[in-house]
Structure formats: structure tokens, C-alpha cells
Design an enzyme around this catalytic site. Sequence first.
Site, PDB file in Angstrom:
ATOM      1  N   VAL A  15       0.841  -1.351  -0.094  1.00 38.43           N
ATOM      2  CA  VAL A  15      -0.016   0.050   0.081  1.00 38.43           C
ATOM      3  C   VAL A  15       0.739   1.328   0.059  1.00 38.43           C
ATOM      4  O   VAL A  15       0.669   2.349  -0.710  1.00 38.43           O
ATOM      5  CB  VAL A  15      -0.962   0.042   1.247  1.00 38.43           C
ATOM      6  CG1 VAL A  15      -1.807   1.127   1.248  1.00 38.43           C
ATOM      7  CG2 VAL A  15      -1.867  -1.226   1.009  1.00 38.43           C
ATOM      8  N   GLY A 136     -11.143  -1.403   1.101  1.00 38.14           N
ATOM      9  CA  GLY A 136      -9.951  -0.898   0.438  1.00 38.14           C
ATOM     10  C   GLY A 136     -10.393   0.378  -0.453  1.00 38.14           C
ATOM     11  O   GLY A 136     -10.378   1.515  -0.113  1.00 38.14           O
ATOM     12  N   ILE A 138     -13.247   1.297  -1.920  1.00 34.01           N
ATOM     13  CA  ILE A 138     -14.789   1.528  -1.964  1.00 34.01           C
ATOM     14  C   ILE A 138     -14.788   2.921  -1.017  1.00 34.01           C
ATOM     15  O   ILE A 138     -14.475   2.588   0.304  1.00 34.01           O
ATOM     16  CB  ILE A 138     -15.612   0.619  -1.633  1.00 34.01           C
ATOM     17  CG1 ILE A 138     -15.449  -0.866  -2.617  1.00 34.01           C
ATOM     18  CG2 ILE A 138     -17.146   1.261  -1.784  1.00 34.01           C
ATOM     19  CD1 ILE A 138     -16.369  -1.765  -2.263  1.00 34.01           C
ATOM     20  N   LYS A 207     -13.980  -4.984  10.113  1.00 33.33           N
ATOM     21  CA  LYS A 207     -14.719  -3.891   9.208  1.00 33.33           C
ATOM     22  C   LYS A 207     -16.039  -3.655   9.693  1.00 33.33           C
ATOM     23  O   LYS A 207     -16.389  -2.363   9.753  1.00 33.33           O
ATOM     24  CB  LYS A 207     -14.622  -4.506   7.950  1.00 33.33           C
ATOM     25  CG  LYS A 207     -13.153  -4.649   7.171  1.00 33.33           C
ATOM     26  CD  LYS A 207     -12.870  -5.489   5.965  1.00 33.33           C
ATOM     27  CE  LYS A 207     -11.593  -5.370   5.765  1.00 33.33           C
ATOM     28  NZ  LYS A 207     -11.311  -6.563   4.551  1.00 33.33           N
ATOM     29  N   GLY A 304      -5.859  -4.240  -2.764  1.00 31.08           N
ATOM     30  CA  GLY A 304      -4.950  -4.094  -3.661  1.00 31.08           C
ATOM     31  C   GLY A 304      -4.268  -2.480  -3.556  1.00 31.08           C
ATOM     32  O   GLY A 304      -4.753  -1.771  -3.118  1.00 31.08           O
TER      33      GLY A 304
HETATM   34  N1  LIG Z   1      -2.751  -4.830   0.885  1.00 29.68           N
HETATM   35  C1  LIG Z   1      -3.997  -4.332   0.775  1.00 29.68           C
HETATM   36  O1  LIG Z   1      -4.721  -4.418  -0.418  1.00 29.68           O
HETATM   37  C2  LIG Z   1      -4.676  -3.470   1.807  1.00 29.68           C
HETATM   38  C3  LIG Z   1      -5.874  -3.209   1.713  1.00 29.68           C
HETATM   39  C4  LIG Z   1      -6.701  -2.480   2.834  1.00 29.68           C
HETATM   40  C5  LIG Z   1      -5.881  -2.031   3.765  1.00 29.68           C
HETATM   41  N2  LIG Z   1      -4.590  -2.581   4.078  1.00 29.68           N
HETATM   42  C6  LIG Z   1      -3.952  -2.476   5.127  1.00 29.68           C
HETATM   43  O2  LIG Z   1      -2.722  -1.589   4.936  1.00 29.68           O
HETATM   44  C7  LIG Z   1      -1.612  -1.829   5.818  1.00 29.68           C
HETATM   45  C8  LIG Z   1      -0.544  -2.158   4.919  1.00 29.68           C
HETATM   46  O3  LIG Z   1      -0.524  -3.201   4.262  1.00 29.68           O
HETATM   47  P1  LIG Z   1       0.036  -3.947   3.130  1.00 29.68           P
HETATM   48  O4  LIG Z   1      -0.543  -4.605   2.247  1.00 29.68           O
HETATM   49  O5  LIG Z   1       0.915  -2.559   2.416  1.00 29.68           O
HETATM   50  O6  LIG Z   1       1.356  -4.584   3.913  1.00 29.68           O
HETATM   51  P2  LIG Z   1       2.959  -4.996   3.584  1.00 29.68           P
HETATM   52  O7  LIG Z   1       3.103  -5.034   1.959  1.00 29.68           O
HETATM   53  O8  LIG Z   1       3.333  -6.179   4.416  1.00 29.68           O
HETATM   54  O9  LIG Z   1       3.695  -3.867   3.891  1.00 29.68           O
HETATM   55  C9  LIG Z   1       4.049  -3.446   5.244  1.00 29.68           C
HETATM   56  C10 LIG Z   1       5.183  -2.616   5.366  1.00 29.68           C
HETATM   57  O10 LIG Z   1       5.539  -2.090   6.461  1.00 29.68           O
HETATM   58  C11 LIG Z   1       6.868  -2.552   6.842  1.00 29.68           C
HETATM   59  N3  LIG Z   1       6.889  -2.526   8.244  1.00 29.68           N
HETATM   60  C12 LIG Z   1       6.290  -3.301   9.269  1.00 29.68           C
HETATM   61  N4  LIG Z   1       6.560  -3.061  10.473  1.00 29.68           N
HETATM   62  C13 LIG Z   1       7.553  -2.062  10.551  1.00 29.68           C
HETATM   63  C14 LIG Z   1       8.288  -1.408  11.341  1.00 29.68           C
HETATM   64  N5  LIG Z   1       8.249  -1.592  12.629  1.00 29.68           N
HETATM   65  N6  LIG Z   1       9.187  -0.566  10.814  1.00 29.68           N
HETATM   66  C15 LIG Z   1       9.544  -0.193   9.544  1.00 29.68           C
HETATM   67  N7  LIG Z   1       8.742  -0.866   8.641  1.00 29.68           N
HETATM   68  C16 LIG Z   1       7.805  -1.803   9.070  1.00 29.68           C
HETATM   69  C17 LIG Z   1       7.219  -3.655   6.176  1.00 29.68           C
HETATM   70  O11 LIG Z   1       8.524  -3.955   6.138  1.00 29.68           O
HETATM   71  P3  LIG Z   1       9.161  -5.006   5.732  1.00 29.68           P
HETATM   72  O12 LIG Z   1       9.251  -5.015   4.251  1.00 29.68           O
HETATM   73  O13 LIG Z   1      10.531  -4.915   6.270  1.00 29.68           O
HETATM   74  O14 LIG Z   1       8.536  -6.498   6.374  1.00 29.68           O
HETATM   75  C18 LIG Z   1       6.518  -3.672   5.049  1.00 29.68           C
HETATM   76  O15 LIG Z   1       7.120  -3.007   3.923  1.00 29.68           O
HETATM   77  C19 LIG Z   1      -2.335  -3.034   6.694  1.00 29.68           C
HETATM   78  O16 LIG Z   1      -2.788  -2.296   7.861  1.00 29.68           O
HETATM   79  C20 LIG Z   1      -3.268  -3.625   6.028  1.00 29.68           C
HETATM   80  O17 LIG Z   1      -4.134  -4.168   6.756  1.00 29.68           O
HETATM   81  C21 LIG Z   1      -3.885  -3.273   2.830  1.00 29.68           C
END
Ligand SMILES: NC(=O)c1ccc[n+]([C@@H]2O[C@H](COP(=O)([O-])OP(=O)(O)OC[C@H]3O[C@@H](n4cnc5c(N)ncnc54)[C@H](OP(=O)(O)O)[C@@H]3O)[C@@H](O)[C@H]2O)c1
Length: 429
Positions: A15, A136, A138, A207, A304
Amino acid sequence: MEKPVKVGLLGLGVVGTGVLEILADHQEKIEKSIGCPLTVAKALVRPTEDKENLAKKYNLQLVHELTDIIEDPEIDIVVEVMGRIEPAKTFISEALKAGKHVVTANKDLLAQHGSELASLAHEQKRNLYYEASVAGGIPILRTIANSLAADDIQEVLGIVNGTTNYMLTKMVTEQMDYDTALKQAQELGFAESDPTNDVDGIDAAYKMVILSKFAFGMTITMDQVKVKGIRGLSGKDVTAADQLGYTVKLIGSTVKKNGSIAAEVGPVLVPSDHPLASIHNEFNAVFVKSSGIGESMYYGPGAGSRPTATSIVADLMTIVNKIQLGTIGHRFSEYTQPTQLTPPEEIVSKYFLSLKMPDETGQFLQLAEIMANAGAGLEQVVQEKATVENARVVVITHKMSETTMSQIQKDIAEKTNFELLSTMKVMGE
Ligand SMILES: NC(=O)c1ccc[n+]([C@@H]2O[C@H](COP(=O)([O-])OP(=O)(O)OC[C@H]3O[C@@H](n4cnc5c(N)ncnc54)[C@H](OP(=O)(O)O)[C@@H]3O)[C@@H](O)[C@H]2O)c1
């Protein structure tokens, strides 16, 4: 042109990268809308080569300490996209205390600590926005808070978990069994290697906690949401439902009755001509019943990188507008009501029951008797031979309360040698 508004990102994963892309790709429109450039100045990361490449591409500074962001007077807004509860909760709290506005997509955190964080933001006269946390891409929270502000909402029904909707679509349209559908969802990246939060309904419940607050002004906790997932759901039940004119969907619902609400997540038989039955694959939808508008449905990608980031950037732009207008510090949703929960004896629904019973005369009569004693009626009955000794019987009941349903389950267990294979609620009058 006014000076740029600078943002600090916490996390640079799926994200976070989407936020950089949307800000870059839609830069011109964003600037025209808010009257100034909006840029990510710093990102808090754990160092890796791909993050170095992103930093070069988008001209931002990578940092490894929260203080590098929250003590930077140039940064106005912090975006938390790390996920999980800690350290996200501490980082958001520290950012608010340091006078930053915060945008987050973290539904796990908001469902469990949203009230506390919203109060802190209010005390600090800062904004906390989280449109991306539900469905996400919407724009449902802002729609409920703003566009439906004058309406009286009676029901919010959501397909708010893309993973399980993908699996159920495959189970219905391709007669896949549960395990194959889960494996395929994992291979395509829709389900995580540990799918617990999705298949057990926990993610959908997060949610519904957030949606309930926006739709009804009531703060509910996770343990006040009745949660049942789709783990191990039988393909036979999905097919039987289909033959009876229903599509099985994992539905999050919050329904208001006489001023109190009941929130729930579970597999539900949705009539095949209901708009929610047409939501396929990983897509999400939120169906709202209200007295002003009537029925409305909001459909789109529930996750996404770019859809989620688009909601986050819209939150950023709203905050910039509020900074410019000098109207900061209001809650994302100001509507608040004392929480009142509907007791189980007042929560009524039709039910689907799937049973295995000995293939002998008189068995069905026993079931009919149990139902009649509980005051419940049968609407549809289908019997099929399962083995030489057993028959599989599927029934749809008339409407009855949760208390009546519990009594029927108890009687079946105590008074018969039937095996109750599954129960699901059935949508409709
Ligand atoms: N993906 C979706 O479609 C989606 C949709 C709606 C909501 N969300 C929400 O958005 C948020 C992020 O999701 P995402 O899919 O982007 O997750 P992700 O790809 O796992 O990204 C999270 C990032 O945060 C980093 N991180 C975690 N702890 C950290 C720390 N202590 N210090 C520095 N960096 C740290 C991770 O680093 P590393 O790479 O080093 O592990 C990773 O790069 C979550 O809360 C999720 O529920 C996601």
C-alpha cells in the site's frame, strides 16, 4: 501555488508503494484540487535494496527512527501503512502527540483501539482518517459519514473480505471444494499463508466494527460481533443452496431494531436475485438499507495497492483542505450514540439446516416435531440419499429467533441420532 504539504510514510510495502504511485501519477489533478503540491518527504522502513530504489525513483528520504518523521517540523501528515497492532498503535499515538495528522489503513488496529485513537486525535486537535480500512478502494466510510448523514440507516450488509468471496465464487461457479478454493486463492495472492483472519471471519468483523460506528454512531467491541467464518464449508451445502435459489456469501451485517443493533459475520444464503449475490471473485460491496434513500449498494475492489492507496490519498487531500480552511480536529465521523445491543431473542432470521439422518421411516417426523415444539416452521425441504444407511436432508425454516434456533440445535443433539452438519442464516422475508 502554496508551499508543498509534506507527508511521512510509516511502512513501504504494497500500500505504501501505491501511495507513492498515486501521488506521482495524479500529481497535476491533486495539486489543482488542493492548491498545493502533496509529497512524501520521508518513509520509515527496514532497509532493503528495493526500498532504496523506490526512494531514488520518488525522491524521498528513507529513515529508520520514528523521531526522524514526527520531529520534522516540515512534515504535517503521517500515513501508517505497516499493519498489525504494535508498533503501529504506539507510532500513531506518538505522531498525534507530536502534532501530526494521521491517515491509516489498519483495520485490525482501528477495530480494537479506534475509539482510543480517535479520542487522542480529538484531544490533540488533529485529524485521524481511515477510509482505506474498510473495503479498500470503495469510498464507503466517507459516503456514510457525509452523503448519508441525513439518512436513517437500518441495515448495513457487506461482502467485505475479498479472499473468502473469491473462494465462495469458485465453490459456487466451479463446484470447487473448500480446500482447492483456498489453495487457489493462496496461489493467486488473495489469501495469506495463514488464512485464519479471512476464513474465520475475523477480518470481516474488524470492518463491521468500523462500519457500525459510522452507520449507527455506536461503538462496539470485537466480542460483541457474532463471528462465524467459512472454514471447512461443505461444497454440498453450497450446491444445495444454489439449487434452492440462493448463493452462499460471507456477509458482515449490522442491523438496527428498536434503537439497538446486532452485528454479525457469517456465511449466509443470499437470494440469487439480490444485488449482493452478483458480487464475484475478490470484489467487495456494501449494501445499505435506509429510510431516506431506500436501498443503495457500493461496489468495487476491496484491496490492492492502487485502489487502497487512492482512498489514502483522498484522506490526505481532505486533511489538507481542512488545514487550509482552519477546520482541523473534527472526528472522521462525529455521529455518536450510546451503544445498545439487540438481545438474541429479538434477532430473527430464516435458517438453512443440513442434517444427516438414518434413512428410515419416521425420522423426518421427529425433525418436524422438534421444529413444531420450538414454534418454528419449515419453508423448504430437500432430501437426498447420502449412503445406503443415511439420508442427507436440507431444510430452510421460516423466520425464528436465535434463541429458538439454539433450542432446536440442543433438541437435535439430545433427542435424535441425527448429525447436524451445518447451519446458516438465510436472507429474506
Ligand atoms: N494490501 C491491501 O490491499 C490492503 C487493503 C486495505 C488495507 N490494507 C492495510 O494496509 C496496511 C499495509 O498493508 P500492506 O498490504 O501494504 O502490507 P505489506 O505489504 O506487508 O507492507 C507493510 C510494510 O510495513 C513495513 N513495516 C512493518 N513493521 C515495520 C516497522 N516496525 N518499521 C518499519 N517498517 C515496518 C514492512 O516492512 P518489511 O518489508 O521490512 O517487512 C512492509 O514493507 C495494513 O494495515 C493492511 O491491513 C491493505
